[in-house]
Write a protein that holds these residues in place. Structure first.
Motif, PDB file in Angstrom:
ATOM      1  N   PHE A 271      -4.033   9.919  -4.133  1.00 48.61           N
ATOM      2  CA  PHE A 271      -4.070   9.344  -2.783  1.00 48.61           C
ATOM      3  C   PHE A 271      -5.432   8.730  -2.491  1.00 48.61           C
TER       4      PHE A 271
ATOM      5  N   LEU B  59      -9.463  10.141   5.769  1.00 46.22           N
ATOM      6  CA  LEU B  59      -9.410   8.704   6.075  1.00 46.22           C
ATOM      7  C   LEU B  59     -10.789   8.161   6.424  1.00 46.22           C
TER       8      LEU B  59
ATOM      9  N   LEU C  66       1.030   4.060  -3.017  1.00 46.89           N
ATOM     10  CA  LEU C  66       0.646   5.456  -2.809  1.00 46.89           C
ATOM     11  C   LEU C  66       1.800   6.405  -3.124  1.00 46.89           C
TER      12      LEU C  66
ATOM     13  N   ILE D 183       0.865   7.348   6.356  1.00 43.10           N
ATOM     14  CA  ILE D 183      -0.301   7.759   5.571  1.00 43.10           C
ATOM     15  C   ILE D 183      -0.723   9.175   5.951  1.00 43.10           C
TER      16      ILE D 183
ATOM     17  N   LEU E 143      -5.919   4.650  -2.543  1.00 45.58           N
ATOM     18  CA  LEU E 143      -6.155   4.076  -1.215  1.00 45.58           C
ATOM     19  C   LEU E 143      -7.478   3.314  -1.224  1.00 45.58           C
ATOM     20  N   TYR E 144      -8.496   3.930  -1.801  1.00 39.74           N
ATOM     21  CA  TYR E 144      -9.820   3.290  -1.877  1.00 39.74           C
ATOM     22  C   TYR E 144      -9.764   2.009  -2.714  1.00 39.74           C
TER      23      TYR E 144
ATOM     24  N   LEU F  26       0.828  -1.205   0.000  1.00 39.70           N
ATOM     25  CA  LEU F  26       0.000   0.000   0.000  1.00 39.70           C
ATOM     26  C   LEU F  26       0.863   1.256   0.000  1.00 39.70           C
TER      27      LEU F  26
END
Length: 468
Positions: A92, A162, A75, A132, A96-97, A71
């Motif tokens: 981002f 987030l 990113l 993150i 991330l999703y 991950l």
């Protein structure tokens, strides 16, 4: 060439094992999954799994570590290629999703473990979270310098971004989004976050629970969502699980009742746990019900949602999430000689069965789970954190959570101990049990749900701020 092919084959096998293990760990607690289970799920010998991973702990740690590293690498790569802050933000949020939606089982484990401060993997998870969050701060700071993003509180924007992404992932998992829906959802998600940064914070308020330390005493599984919600509102959360959900001593009564499912007129689920354990046992014994004939009552939106996940059609959700509410809802039906099946805790209270019996129903109240108390030794780390922290509020969601906390923390004088803190109870039954020990409950919601309680907590501290 042959050696290279072998390495590729070995790596594929390793990935298959990791995926299978992630599936099992995401649906069960760590201690419930055995290496045997992993092997059986992919039809290999247990020795094959041990060829790749020396222990269950190594297997579990590898799932977390490899996914976290992947991950972060993804990113960083995606963000570094972008030239503007808006494009970096999009990279981002979208990636991330999409990563979490692709690795849904990892996401579920990650969410659980990131809130469990007791585990041995917490340090790695915190490291991931920190990196993150630093990415978010860097992107937003760059946007502020470019003049495209408003200047906002760092904690607030981290929580918003987030929370938005993880909330969207959870929604996608719950709703079993197709690939096409996921692709559309990522754009909607980015638009929401971008709009918020562009124009949504001109009159930003301080997070309502910022600076507050709140202790949650539910099970680890139950604490996940409420802890996340409280954290997003600015609170520091300490989880002291006072309950562990375990199967009943035996399933004889349950199996007997389900041997003739056609005789059951109503089923009442009073908690998420009752739905989970009911469904699991039904699968084990091959029992099924006709929900067109048998009416299902679900107490609360969370319980109803859990029924939906297990393909249980819910006919009735009482307005009041209490025994009184269920009795009131079912009083509209002719219950004389109707069989009402109540799968519940082995220590369930008697108000509900008694009230329905008074209406003429034939009650089959059967334990589908038991509640045990975690040992003090297993909670020592959390208790040490508790004792070294300035706590503002304790949340209790049942009489058992309160009584068990007294036992675990070895509290001899509850009145004296809690005189320094605020106490919140989810409903009147819990409030009565707490106040029976001379402890004052300051926060009680009108809606007896965790969401109702959180809203009441926010209201309580917002009002107190205005008075200062």
């Amino acid at each position: 060439m042959l050696k290279e092919k072998r390495e590729i084959k070995r790596e594929r096998k390793r990935e298959i094992i990791l995926e299978a293990a992630a599936e099992l760990f995401s649906n069960n607690n760590y201690h419930e999954v055995m290496m045997d289970d992993v092997a059986k799920s992919i039809s290999v010998a247990k020795g094959t799994v041990y060829n790749y991973f020396a222990s269950k702990e190594e297997l579990y740690f590898t799932i977390m570590k490899t996914r976290m590293e992947s991950l972060l690498t993804l990113l960083k790569q995606k963000i570094e290629t972008e030239k503007s802050s808006i494009d970096s933000l999009r990279a981002f949020v979208v990636h991330l999703y999409m990563f979490m939606m692709k690795h849904r089982k990892f996401f579920l484990i990650y969410q659980r473990e990131s809130l469990n401060k007791q585990n041995t993997f917490c340090e790695d998870l915190l490291s991931l979270e920190k990196q993150i969050k630093l990415m978010i701060i860097k992107i937003v700071s760059g946007g502020e310098e470019e003049g495209v993003f408003r200047k906002v509180d760092e904690e607030f924007i981290i929580s918003l971004i987030l929370g938005s992404v993880y909330g969207a992932v959870q929604r996608g998992i719950n709703s079993s989004f197709s690939k096409d829906v996921v692709i559309k959802e990522k754009e909607v998600l980015f638009d929401f976050v971008l709009h918020a940064l562009y124009s949504g914070f001109s009159n930003i308020r301080e997070l309502p629970l910022k600076g507050k330390t709140i202790v949650i005493t539910r099970t680890i599984e139950q604490s996940r969502e409420s802890a996340s919600a409280l954290t997003n509102l600015g609170a520091n959360v300490i989880i002291i699980p006072t309950l562990e959900i375990v199967p009943p001593a035996d399933w004889n009564k349950f199996d007997s009742a389900l041997s003739h499912p056609e005789k059951i007129d109503f089923i009442i689920f009073t908690s998420v746990h009752s739905v989970e354990m009911f469904s699991k046992r039904c699968r084990e014994i091959g029992a099924s019900l006709n929900y067109n004939r048998t009416k299902v009552v679900a107490v609360g939106s969370k319980t109803s949602s859990q029924c939906h996940k297990n393909n249980i059609y819910v006919s009735i959700v009482p307005e009041k999430f209490s025994a009184e509410g269920v009795i009131e809802a079912l009083s509209k039906y002719y219950l004389k000689n109707k069989v009402v099946f109540i799968p519940r805790s082995a220590i369930g209270r008697e108000e509900l069965p008694k009230g329905l019996k008074d209406l003429g129903a034939v009650i089959k109240s059967v334990p589908v789970y038991n509640v045990s108390i975690p040992t003090r030794e297993n909670l020592q780390h959390s208790l040490d954190i508790l004792n070294s922290t300035n706590v503002d509020l304790f949340i209790f969601t049942s009489p058992s959570t309160f009584e068990n906390f007294l036992q675990i923390a070895d509290i001899k004088n509850p009145y004296q101990y809690f005189s320094k803190f605020d106490v919140a109870a989810i409903g009147p039954t819990t409030k009565d049990a707490i106040e029976a020990k001379k402890v004052k409950v300051k926060i009680l919601p009108k809606e007896y749900t965790i969401n109702g309680l959180i809203n009441k907590i926010v209201e309580h501290y917002s009002n107190n701020k205005e008075l200062v």
